[in-house]
Design a protein around this motif. Structure first.
Motif, PDB file in Angstrom:
ATOM      1  N   LEU A 187      21.566 -11.051 -76.228  1.00 35.16           N
ATOM      2  CA  LEU A 187      22.666 -10.595 -77.076  1.00 35.16           C
ATOM      3  C   LEU A 187      23.924 -10.362 -76.235  1.00 35.16           C
ATOM      4  O   LEU A 187      25.029 -10.745 -76.631  1.00 35.16           O
ATOM      5  N   THR A 188      23.773  -9.758 -75.067  1.00 34.67           N
ATOM      6  CA  THR A 188      24.922  -9.501 -74.195  1.00 34.67           C
ATOM      7  C   THR A 188      25.606 -10.804 -73.811  1.00 34.67           C
ATOM      8  O   THR A 188      26.835 -10.910 -73.878  1.00 34.67           O
ATOM      9  N   LEU A 189      24.817 -11.806 -73.424  1.00 38.39           N
ATOM     10  CA  LEU A 189      25.392 -13.112 -73.082  1.00 38.39           C
ATOM     11  C   LEU A 189      26.152 -13.709 -74.259  1.00 38.39           C
ATOM     12  O   LEU A 189      27.259 -14.248 -74.089  1.00 38.39           O
ATOM     13  N   LEU A 190      25.570 -13.619 -75.447  1.00 35.01           N
ATOM     14  CA  LEU A 190      26.246 -14.155 -76.641  1.00 35.01           C
ATOM     15  C   LEU A 190      27.564 -13.425 -76.896  1.00 35.01           C
ATOM     16  O   LEU A 190      28.585 -14.051 -77.156  1.00 35.01           O
ATOM     17  N   ILE A 191      27.540 -12.101 -76.819  1.00 31.89           N
ATOM     18  CA  ILE A 191      28.742 -11.306 -77.094  1.00 31.89           C
ATOM     19  C   ILE A 191      29.882 -11.670 -76.141  1.00 31.89           C
ATOM     20  O   ILE A 191      30.994 -11.947 -76.568  1.00 31.89           O
ATOM     21  N   ILE A 192      29.584 -11.680 -74.851  1.00 32.88           N
ATOM     22  CA  ILE A 192      30.679 -11.876 -73.885  1.00 32.88           C
ATOM     23  C   ILE A 192      31.167 -13.320 -73.844  1.00 32.88           C
ATOM     24  O   ILE A 192      32.282 -13.578 -73.400  1.00 32.88           O
ATOM     25  N   ASN A 193      30.372 -14.268 -74.347  1.00 33.05           N
ATOM     26  CA  ASN A 193      30.775 -15.673 -74.345  1.00 33.05           C
ATOM     27  C   ASN A 193      31.322 -16.156 -75.689  1.00 33.05           C
ATOM     28  O   ASN A 193      32.349 -16.827 -75.746  1.00 33.05           O
ATOM     29  N   ARG A 194      30.615 -15.823 -76.762  1.00 30.90           N
ATOM     30  CA  ARG A 194      30.933 -16.433 -78.055  1.00 30.90           C
ATOM     31  C   ARG A 194      32.232 -15.934 -78.688  1.00 30.90           C
ATOM     32  O   ARG A 194      32.947 -16.715 -79.304  1.00 30.90           O
ATOM     33  N   PHE A 195      32.552 -14.653 -78.551  1.00 30.35           N
ATOM     34  CA  PHE A 195      33.814 -14.197 -79.146  1.00 30.35           C
ATOM     35  C   PHE A 195      35.002 -14.953 -78.530  1.00 30.35           C
ATOM     36  O   PHE A 195      35.802 -15.530 -79.263  1.00 30.35           O
ATOM     37  N   PRO A 196      35.108 -15.008 -77.190  1.00 26.19           N
ATOM     38  CA  PRO A 196      36.227 -15.771 -76.618  1.00 26.19           C
ATOM     39  C   PRO A 196      36.145 -17.276 -76.925  1.00 26.19           C
ATOM     40  O   PRO A 196      37.168 -17.916 -77.154  1.00 26.19           O
ATOM     41  N   GLN A 197      34.929 -17.864 -76.948  1.00 28.47           N
ATOM     42  CA  GLN A 197      34.782 -19.298 -77.200  1.00 28.47           C
ATOM     43  C   GLN A 197      35.166 -19.666 -78.627  1.00 28.47           C
ATOM     44  O   GLN A 197      35.675 -20.754 -78.875  1.00 28.47           O
ATOM     45  N   CYS A 198      34.891 -18.786 -79.578  1.00 24.27           N
ATOM     46  CA  CYS A 198      34.998 -19.145 -80.997  1.00 24.27           C
ATOM     47  C   CYS A 198      36.209 -18.551 -81.696  1.00 24.27           C
ATOM     48  O   CYS A 198      36.389 -18.727 -82.901  1.00 24.27           O
ATOM     49  N   GLY A 199      37.043 -17.820 -80.954  1.00 22.48           N
ATOM     50  CA  GLY A 199      38.233 -17.231 -81.564  1.00 22.48           C
ATOM     51  C   GLY A 199      39.270 -18.302 -81.849  1.00 22.48           C
ATOM     52  O   GLY A 199      39.432 -19.245 -81.086  1.00 22.48           O
ATOM     53  N   LYS A 200      39.927 -18.150 -82.994  1.00 23.45           N
ATOM     54  CA  LYS A 200      40.985 -19.087 -83.371  1.00 23.45           C
ATOM     55  C   LYS A 200      42.312 -18.364 -83.286  1.00 23.45           C
ATOM     56  O   LYS A 200      42.381 -17.144 -83.452  1.00 23.45           O
ATOM     57  N   ASP A 201      43.359 -19.120 -83.034  1.00 21.61           N
ATOM     58  CA  ASP A 201      44.693 -18.523 -82.958  1.00 21.61           C
ATOM     59  C   ASP A 201      45.204 -18.328 -84.381  1.00 21.61           C
ATOM     60  O   ASP A 201      45.578 -19.285 -85.049  1.00 21.61           O
ATOM     61  N   ILE A 202      45.139 -17.104 -84.870  1.00 21.20           N
ATOM     62  CA  ILE A 202      45.554 -16.831 -86.245  1.00 21.20           C
ATOM     63  C   ILE A 202      46.715 -15.841 -86.261  1.00 21.20           C
ATOM     64  O   ILE A 202      46.975 -15.152 -85.276  1.00 21.20           O
ATOM     65  N   GLU A 203      47.382 -15.784 -87.412  1.00 15.40           N
ATOM     66  CA  GLU A 203      48.452 -14.805 -87.607  1.00 15.40           C
ATOM     67  C   GLU A 203      47.810 -13.433 -87.800  1.00 15.40           C
ATOM     68  O   GLU A 203      46.933 -13.271 -88.659  1.00 15.40           O
ATOM     69  N   LEU A 204      48.212 -12.480 -87.000  1.00 20.88           N
ATOM     70  CA  LEU A 204      47.706 -11.119 -87.133  1.00 20.88           C
ATOM     71  C   LEU A 204      48.884 -10.181 -87.353  1.00 20.88           C
ATOM     72  O   LEU A 204      49.991 -10.455 -86.873  1.00 20.88           O
ATOM     73  N   PRO A 205      48.670  -9.078 -88.073  1.00 19.97           N
ATOM     74  CA  PRO A 205      49.773  -8.139 -88.313  1.00 19.97           C
ATOM     75  C   PRO A 205      50.344  -7.587 -87.003  1.00 19.97           C
ATOM     76  O   PRO A 205      51.516  -7.263 -86.924  1.00 19.97           O
ATOM     77  N   ASN A 206      49.527  -7.503 -85.991  1.00 21.48           N
ATOM     78  CA  ASN A 206      49.990  -7.047 -84.683  1.00 21.48           C
ATOM     79  C   ASN A 206      48.964  -7.435 -83.620  1.00 21.48           C
ATOM     80  O   ASN A 206      47.810  -7.704 -83.934  1.00 21.48           O
ATOM     81  N   ARG A 207      49.414  -7.475 -82.386  1.00 19.09           N
ATOM     82  CA  ARG A 207      48.534  -7.701 -81.243  1.00 19.09           C
ATOM     83  C   ARG A 207      48.878  -6.643 -80.211  1.00 19.09           C
ATOM     84  O   ARG A 207      50.047  -6.363 -80.010  1.00 19.09           O
ATOM     85  N   PRO A 208      47.933  -6.047 -79.528  1.00 16.28           N
ATOM     86  CA  PRO A 208      46.503  -6.313 -79.666  1.00 16.28           C
ATOM     87  C   PRO A 208      45.961  -5.884 -81.022  1.00 16.28           C
ATOM     88  O   PRO A 208      46.445  -4.926 -81.622  1.00 16.28           O
ATOM     89  N   PHE A 209      44.957  -6.614 -81.478  1.00 14.09           N
ATOM     90  CA  PHE A 209      44.281  -6.330 -82.742  1.00 14.09           C
ATOM     91  C   PHE A 209      42.808  -6.175 -82.417  1.00 14.09           C
ATOM     92  O   PHE A 209      42.225  -7.048 -81.777  1.00 14.09           O
ATOM     93  N   HIS A 210      42.209  -5.064 -82.844  1.00 14.61           N
ATOM     94  CA  HIS A 210      40.858  -4.724 -82.391  1.00 14.61           C
ATOM     95  C   HIS A 210      39.819  -4.722 -83.521  1.00 14.61           C
ATOM     96  O   HIS A 210      40.008  -4.052 -84.531  1.00 14.61           O
ATOM     97  N   PHE A 211      38.728  -5.460 -83.281  1.00 14.24           N
ATOM     98  CA  PHE A 211      37.545  -5.386 -84.129  1.00 14.24           C
ATOM     99  C   PHE A 211      36.507  -4.601 -83.329  1.00 14.24           C
ATOM    100  O   PHE A 211      36.303  -4.880 -82.147  1.00 14.24           O
ATOM    101  N   VAL A 212      35.880  -3.629 -83.963  1.00 11.38           N
ATOM    102  CA  VAL A 212      34.882  -2.807 -83.271  1.00 11.38           C
ATOM    103  C   VAL A 212      33.526  -3.005 -83.948  1.00 11.38           C
ATOM    104  O   VAL A 212      33.435  -3.068 -85.170  1.00 11.38           O
ATOM    105  N   PHE A 213      32.489  -3.124 -83.120  1.00  8.42           N
ATOM    106  CA  PHE A 213      31.131  -3.299 -83.635  1.00  8.42           C
ATOM    107  C   PHE A 213      30.244  -2.190 -83.108  1.00  8.42           C
ATOM    108  O   PHE A 213      30.228  -1.918 -81.913  1.00  8.42           O
ATOM    109  N   GLU A 214      29.507  -1.574 -84.038  1.00  4.59           N
ATOM    110  CA  GLU A 214      28.495  -0.578 -83.693  1.00  4.59           C
ATOM    111  C   GLU A 214      27.162  -1.320 -83.864  1.00  4.59           C
ATOM    112  O   GLU A 214      26.795  -1.675 -84.981  1.00  4.59           O
TER     113      GLU A 214
END
Length: 182
Positions: A59-86
């Motif tokens: 899971l750790t390997l997936l988390i640290i690799n997949r978010f950066p690999q699969c992120g798309k350049d989208i319009e966000l209301p502001n940057r930095p923009f944070h998604f938090v996972f528990e």
């Protein structure tokens, strides 16, 4: 004379036993030192992800690799923009923050009171399925595998921001990811 010889033998035997105990103790001390060095090497290699990596390496390997690999350049209301996972994994809870910075996506462990712009709760298995691309974000949300805890108005940004159907590239360890690309 016989008594003296027996006394010398007894003393020699005691001396030999003491020497063997000391050698054994020294060997144990060296083994422990090597073990500590190996642990330190792993801590250095995994940095802030060490505890999570010990508990759930895949899971750790997936988390640290997949978010950066699969992120798309989208319009966000502001940057930095944070998604938090528990994340609940077996008997432990982990908190991670996925941040859209100006030019990159940064994933870091965070404290449980971190709120972000959108917060989710999930199990390690549910997140693994999403990151592997076996469950889409939409399905995970509908099935309650990704539970929004706050920032519900930003949910669509998460769905738009990541495409986990992208085939998995090589999964790199934290120390390899944190090196500047040459």
């Amino acid at each position: 004379a016989e008594e003296k010889r027996l006394e010398e033998e007894r003393l020699a035997k005691e001396e030999e036993e003491r020497r063997l105990r000391e050698e054994e103790e020294e060997k144990r001390r060296q083994e422990e030192e090597i073990r500590q060095q190996e642990i330190q090497k792993e801590k250095d290699k995994w940095g802030p992800w060490y505890d999570m990596h010990c508990h759930c390496p895949e899971l750790t390997l997936l988390i640290i690799n997949r978010f950066p690999q699969c992120g798309k350049d989208i319009e966000l209301p502001n940057r930095p923009f944070h998604f938090v996972f528990e994340i609940e994994e077996k008997d432990k809870k982990y908190n991670i923050q996925v941040s859209y910075l100006q030019e990159e996506i940064l994933v870091i462990p965070c404290s449980s009171d971190e709120s972000g712009h959108c917060k989710f709760s999930c199990t390690g298995d549910s997140l693994t399925d999403v990151l592997n691309g076996t469950t889409s974000i939409g399905v995970a949300l509908m099935m309650g595998q990704l539970l929004p805890k706050s920032g519900i108005d930003n949910l669509s940004l998460f769905s738009e921001g990541f495409d986990f159907s992208i085939p998995i590239e090589e999964l790199k360890e934290y120390s390899e990811l944190s090196k500047p690309s040459s």
